[in-house]
Design a protein around this motif. Structure first.
Motif, PDB file in Angstrom:
ATOM      1  N   ASP A  90       0.823  -1.224   0.000  1.00  0.00           N
ATOM      2  CA  ASP A  90       0.000   0.000   0.000  1.00  0.00           C
ATOM      3  C   ASP A  90       0.847   1.259   0.000  1.00  0.00           C
ATOM      4  O   ASP A  90       0.505   2.276   0.622  1.00  0.00           O
ATOM      5  CB  ASP A  90      -0.948   0.010   1.207  1.00  0.00           C
ATOM      6  CG  ASP A  90      -1.916  -1.161   1.195  1.00  0.00           C
ATOM      7  OD1 ASP A  90      -2.271  -1.618   0.080  1.00  0.00           O
ATOM      8  OD2 ASP A  90      -2.312  -1.616   2.291  1.00  0.00           O
ATOM      9  N   LYS A 108     -12.554  -6.508   7.793  1.00  0.00           N
ATOM     10  CA  LYS A 108     -11.755  -6.183   8.971  1.00  0.00           C
ATOM     11  C   LYS A 108     -10.295  -5.915   8.636  1.00  0.00           C
ATOM     12  O   LYS A 108      -9.441  -5.930   9.526  1.00  0.00           O
ATOM     13  CB  LYS A 108     -11.853  -7.326   9.991  1.00  0.00           C
ATOM     14  CG  LYS A 108     -13.275  -7.553  10.496  1.00  0.00           C
ATOM     15  CD  LYS A 108     -13.319  -8.627  11.560  1.00  0.00           C
ATOM     16  CE  LYS A 108     -14.747  -8.821  12.076  1.00  0.00           C
ATOM     17  NZ  LYS A 108     -14.823  -9.857  13.130  1.00  0.00           N
ATOM     18  N   ARG A 109     -10.009  -5.655   7.385  1.00  0.00           N
ATOM     19  CA  ARG A 109      -8.627  -5.357   6.980  1.00  0.00           C
ATOM     20  C   ARG A 109      -8.396  -3.851   7.034  1.00  0.00           C
ATOM     21  O   ARG A 109      -8.269  -3.171   6.012  1.00  0.00           O
ATOM     22  CB  ARG A 109      -8.351  -5.900   5.583  1.00  0.00           C
ATOM     23  CG  ARG A 109      -8.480  -7.407   5.492  1.00  0.00           C
ATOM     24  CD  ARG A 109      -8.109  -7.943   4.129  1.00  0.00           C
ATOM     25  NE  ARG A 109      -8.340  -9.376   4.043  1.00  0.00           N
ATOM     26  CZ  ARG A 109      -8.049 -10.129   2.986  1.00  0.00           C
ATOM     27  NH1 ARG A 109      -7.523  -9.561   1.898  1.00  0.00           N
ATOM     28  NH2 ARG A 109      -8.294 -11.427   2.996  1.00  0.00           N
ATOM     29  N   LYS A 110      -8.312  -3.348   8.246  1.00  0.00           N
ATOM     30  CA  LYS A 110      -8.093  -1.931   8.452  1.00  0.00           C
ATOM     31  C   LYS A 110      -6.598  -1.662   8.570  1.00  0.00           C
ATOM     32  O   LYS A 110      -5.831  -2.536   8.974  1.00  0.00           O
ATOM     33  CB  LYS A 110      -8.815  -1.478   9.721  1.00  0.00           C
ATOM     34  CG  LYS A 110     -10.320  -1.707   9.680  1.00  0.00           C
ATOM     35  CD  LYS A 110     -10.963  -1.294  10.997  1.00  0.00           C
ATOM     36  CE  LYS A 110     -12.457  -1.562  10.962  1.00  0.00           C
ATOM     37  NZ  LYS A 110     -13.117  -1.198  12.244  1.00  0.00           N
ATOM     38  N   PRO A 111      -6.163  -0.471   8.222  1.00  0.00           N
ATOM     39  CA  PRO A 111      -4.729  -0.148   8.313  1.00  0.00           C
ATOM     40  C   PRO A 111      -4.190  -0.385   9.728  1.00  0.00           C
ATOM     41  O   PRO A 111      -4.814  -0.007  10.720  1.00  0.00           O
ATOM     42  CB  PRO A 111      -4.686   1.341   7.936  1.00  0.00           C
ATOM     43  CG  PRO A 111      -5.910   1.556   7.109  1.00  0.00           C
ATOM     44  CD  PRO A 111      -6.950   0.640   7.673  1.00  0.00           C
ATOM     45  N   ASN A 112      -3.044  -1.040   9.777  1.00  0.00           N
ATOM     46  CA  ASN A 112      -2.358  -1.346  11.039  1.00  0.00           C
ATOM     47  C   ASN A 112      -3.180  -2.234  11.969  1.00  0.00           C
ATOM     48  O   ASN A 112      -2.889  -2.333  13.159  1.00  0.00           O
ATOM     49  CB  ASN A 112      -1.979  -0.059  11.776  1.00  0.00           C
ATOM     50  CG  ASN A 112      -1.057   0.828  10.966  1.00  0.00           C
ATOM     51  OD1 ASN A 112      -0.179   0.343  10.246  1.00  0.00           O
ATOM     52  ND2 ASN A 112      -1.264   2.134  11.061  1.00  0.00           N
ATOM     53  N   LYS A 113      -4.188  -2.918  11.431  1.00  0.00           N
ATOM     54  CA  LYS A 113      -5.027  -3.799  12.230  1.00  0.00           C
ATOM     55  C   LYS A 113      -5.023  -5.226  11.698  1.00  0.00           C
ATOM     56  O   LYS A 113      -5.779  -6.059  12.184  1.00  0.00           O
ATOM     57  CB  LYS A 113      -6.463  -3.268  12.285  1.00  0.00           C
ATOM     58  CG  LYS A 113      -6.605  -1.932  12.999  1.00  0.00           C
ATOM     59  CD  LYS A 113      -6.252  -2.048  14.478  1.00  0.00           C
ATOM     60  CE  LYS A 113      -6.465  -0.725  15.199  1.00  0.00           C
ATOM     61  NZ  LYS A 113      -6.129  -0.816  16.641  1.00  0.00           N
ATOM     62  N   TYR A 114      -4.221  -5.506  10.705  1.00  0.00           N
ATOM     63  CA  TYR A 114      -4.101  -6.864  10.188  1.00  0.00           C
ATOM     64  C   TYR A 114      -2.679  -7.058   9.667  1.00  0.00           C
ATOM     65  O   TYR A 114      -1.953  -6.075   9.430  1.00  0.00           O
ATOM     66  CB  TYR A 114      -5.153  -7.142   9.112  1.00  0.00           C
ATOM     67  CG  TYR A 114      -4.827  -6.618   7.738  1.00  0.00           C
ATOM     68  CD1 TYR A 114      -4.371  -7.476   6.738  1.00  0.00           C
ATOM     69  CD2 TYR A 114      -4.983  -5.276   7.421  1.00  0.00           C
ATOM     70  CE1 TYR A 114      -4.085  -7.016   5.470  1.00  0.00           C
ATOM     71  CE2 TYR A 114      -4.702  -4.806   6.166  1.00  0.00           C
ATOM     72  CZ  TYR A 114      -4.249  -5.677   5.188  1.00  0.00           C
ATOM     73  OH  TYR A 114      -3.957  -5.203   3.936  1.00  0.00           O
TER      74      TYR A 114
END
Length: 661
Positions: A212, A239-245
């Motif tokens: 990204d 649920k693929r949020k930035p800095n969360k996966y």
């Protein structure tokens, strides 16, 4: 001058009080011919062979007034690039003083040749090909054609990468000398260092994740990687949020000449692909056998890690060269080190696969035992495991038998271990706050894990015999996560690739006990001569319990068997000597007697493992016994005179230790 030309050296002014002067690297001394100060050769950045050629040595503070040191004979050839400076802080901690020591260790070790599979292109590398491989060896794809991936121009420079990403972008830089990260670096500063010739310290960039980003938009991983990656398959898209996966898909590695990364296993033993854009890489690969993983864990915890080469402690370490345009795939669990012979740019990435899930979880546990910092582990691993268990449990409840048969044995074992792993985590008394958030609803997760474990366990039971599954289930539950699968290994060899542990509880109807008996009997038949001293001669468990006198007789029988074997060896050697002096008749007779005794001994071996319950659910200590035939006893009686045969265990131990009673 060297220390042999003058008085004994005193104290090196460059060393701290706690310097490890007992190390061999500190044995070479130099005395300045001007100020007459003594210095360790390693403290001034000189090898022992280089010190021997010095005619007049001038220390750093005397060089300005009296000039540089002079050498005996012809002028010493040096690289135009400056030597790495010495890190005295790390020296005091026992770390290597210069990077040359890494090179010396690598050059001094004899590695095994590359015997892995090399494919002409990537057309053969498909999902089905990966799932059904008969080995977990690394493989090299010579051409990127067929991998269906996109890469930057092979001629791209580090300065261009910095411009694309932004010169103010922070980057983690590793100091090769200390194998530690350096902070406060930007891509602009790294590009300036990479393009300069003044590289006083060898630095390396191996953790620049570009997903990204403007550079990441120019890169697409090999198609097969996207198709097998567990994050892509099981992490919910919503649920693929930035800095969360997990963001470990694409890395840009930039290494200068002589950069080196010491032996390691990638976080959670992920699979890795390396595509070399320019330059060259040399990989040193150690297979993930249970023995090698135990050695690696001990080496990782050892204070000697920085001054020892892990390859010296294992039997097999393969050396693989990867040139520009080639792509290397390293399966889960392989321990590897990487050396860079020339400035190199690599695009690579990490991914998890279902058939290696057992190894991924085993390495996650190993990282916890070795106290690997959280930032160096696979991000959000527990949360990914939770998503997988929930989706797989629902999928398996609706799956028909035909769909279940499409799962390979490795994939079934991975799903079973995943369910058992999370079930154990849920059952733990305490959970850290981060772990509790990752696991979510514990009761719901426990139900899903139990269902998945039951369904996959039933399918595994259909793929194996009852004995094989009873043994393998115990291995999976106790943590046998690592295997090196070679081409052509049979199903039985695969089941025994991870050595079973001693049973802690008897299986239902004695199935597990019979399985262990069969396995140990086969092992004993192969290694009986070497392990004879560890076996106890006695009665099978069906006989009456033995008393103290029986134990003494067991010791006598064991000693008799040992002397019998020695006597047979001596008889055979005497018969060989007599062949040249007394003809072949005596030799034939003695060899015939030896053959008879060997045959009688091997035919009578019957290994059993006896267990008994004390009434409280605890298992008593096992005894391994073997019956001795009359022929071997007669042979033992003739081999050892009666008056010299020890009568009890005390005499047997004394004889071994050569102590007079």
């Amino acid at each position: 001058m060297s220390s042999s030309d003058s008085e004994d050296p005193q104290e090196c002014p460059l060393c701290a009080e706690d310097a490890p002067i007992e190390l061999p690297a500190y044995e070479t001394w130099l005395q300045c011919d001007v100020c007459e100060e003594w210095y360790h050769g390693i403290c001034v950045g000189l090898l022992a062979t280089e010190c021997e050629r010095i005619d007049k040595f001038h220390c750093k503070k005397c060089v300005e007034k009296h000039g540089p040191s002079s050498y005996k004979g012809p002028e010493l050839r040096r690289s135009s690039r400056q030597h790495s400076s010495v890190d005295y802080t790390m020296l005091n901690e026992g770390q290597p003083a210069t990077f040359n020591q890494y090179l010396l260790r690598l050059d001094g070790h004899e590695f095994m040749d590359d015997e892995f599979e090399h494919l002409d292109d990537g057309h053969e590398v498909t999902v089905e090909w990966l799932r059904n491989r008969d080995t977990n060896d690394p493989f090299v794809v010579e051409s990127a054609q067929g991998l269906d991936m996109e890469m930057p121009d092979p001629k791209i420079a580090v300065a261009e990468i910095a411009d694309i990403m932004g010169r103010e972008t922070s980057v983690s830089v590793m100091d090769v000398l200390t194998q530690e990260e350096l902070s406060d670096w930007t891509l602009g500063g790294w590009a300036q260092y990479f393009g300069s010739t003044d590289r006083r310290r060898i630095l390396n960039v191996i953790s620049l994740e570009v997903t990204d980003t403007p550079l990441g938009d120019k890169i697409r991983r090999p198609r097969v990687v996207d198709e097998v990656d567990l994050v892509e398959r099981y992490w919910p898209a919503a649920k693929r949020k930035p800095n969360k996966y997990p963001r470990v898909k694409t890395y840009c590695l930039m290494s200068v000449e002589n950069a080196y990364t010491d032996f390691h296993v990638d976080f959670s033993a992920t699979w890795v692909y390396y595509h070399v854009l320019s330059g060259e890489k040399v990989f040193y690969l150690v297979p993930p056998t249970p023995s090698n993983m135990r050695k690696f864990e001990s080496w990782s915890k050892s204070p000697e890690q920085a001054v020892s080469l892990f390859a010296e402690s294992v039997r097999q370490c393969f050396k693989v060269h990867v040139a520009a345009g080639q792509t290397l795939f390293i399966p889960a669990g392989w321990i590897h080190a990487v050396f860079t012979p020339a400035d190199t740019i690599v695009i690579g990435g990490n991914f998890l696969v279902m058939q290696s899930l057992n190894t991924h979880i085993g390495t996650y546990k190993l990282e916890a035992r070795t106290h690997v910092p959280v930032r160096y582990r696979f991000p959000f691993f527990l949360k990914l495991c939770r998503y997988m268990v929930e989706l797989l449990a629902r999928k398996w409840c609706k799956m028909d038998q035909r769909a279940k048969t499409k799962w390979t044995l490795s994939e079934l074992e991975g799903a079973f271990v995943l369910a058992a792993f999370l079930e154990a985590r849920v059952a733990a008394d305490e959970h850290e706050s981060s772990e509790a958030r990752a696991l979510g609803d514990l009761e719901s997760l426990r139900v899903h894990a139990a269902n998945l474990q039951q369904l996959t366990g039933a399918e595994l039971g259909l793929r194996m015999t009852p004995d094989e599954w009873a043994n393998r289930e115990l291995q999976l539950r106790e943590g046998c996560h690592f295997r090196w699968i070679r081409p052509g290994m049979s199903q039985g060899s695969l089941l025994l690739a991870a050595r079973p542990r001693r049973l802690r509880a008897a299986g239902e109807n004695g199935v597990t006990g019979r399985s262990i008996i069969k396995i140990r009997k086969k092992t004993a038949e192969r290694t009986a001569p070497q392990k004879l001293t560890k076996l106890v001669r006695g009665r099978p468990p069906s006989s009456t319990p033995s008393n103290d006198n029986d134990e003494k007789s067991d010791d006598d029988n064991l000693l008799s068997a040992l002397h019998s074997r020695r006597a047979k060896n001596s008889q055979s050697s005497e018969s060989d000597d007599s062949m040249g002096d007394s003809g072949s008749d005596a030799s034939d007779a003695s060899s015939g007697e030896s053959d008879d005794s060997d045959a009688g001994s091997s035919d009578s071996d019957d290994f059993v493992v006896s267990d008994s319950d004390d009434g409280y659910g605890r298992r008593s200590k096992r005894r391994k016994s073997v019956q001795t035939s009359d022929s071997s006893k007669r042979c033992a009686g003739h081999a050892l005179p009666p008056n010299s045969r020890p009568k009890n265990a005390r005499q047997r131990i004394a004889e071994r230790l050569k102590i007079k009673l």
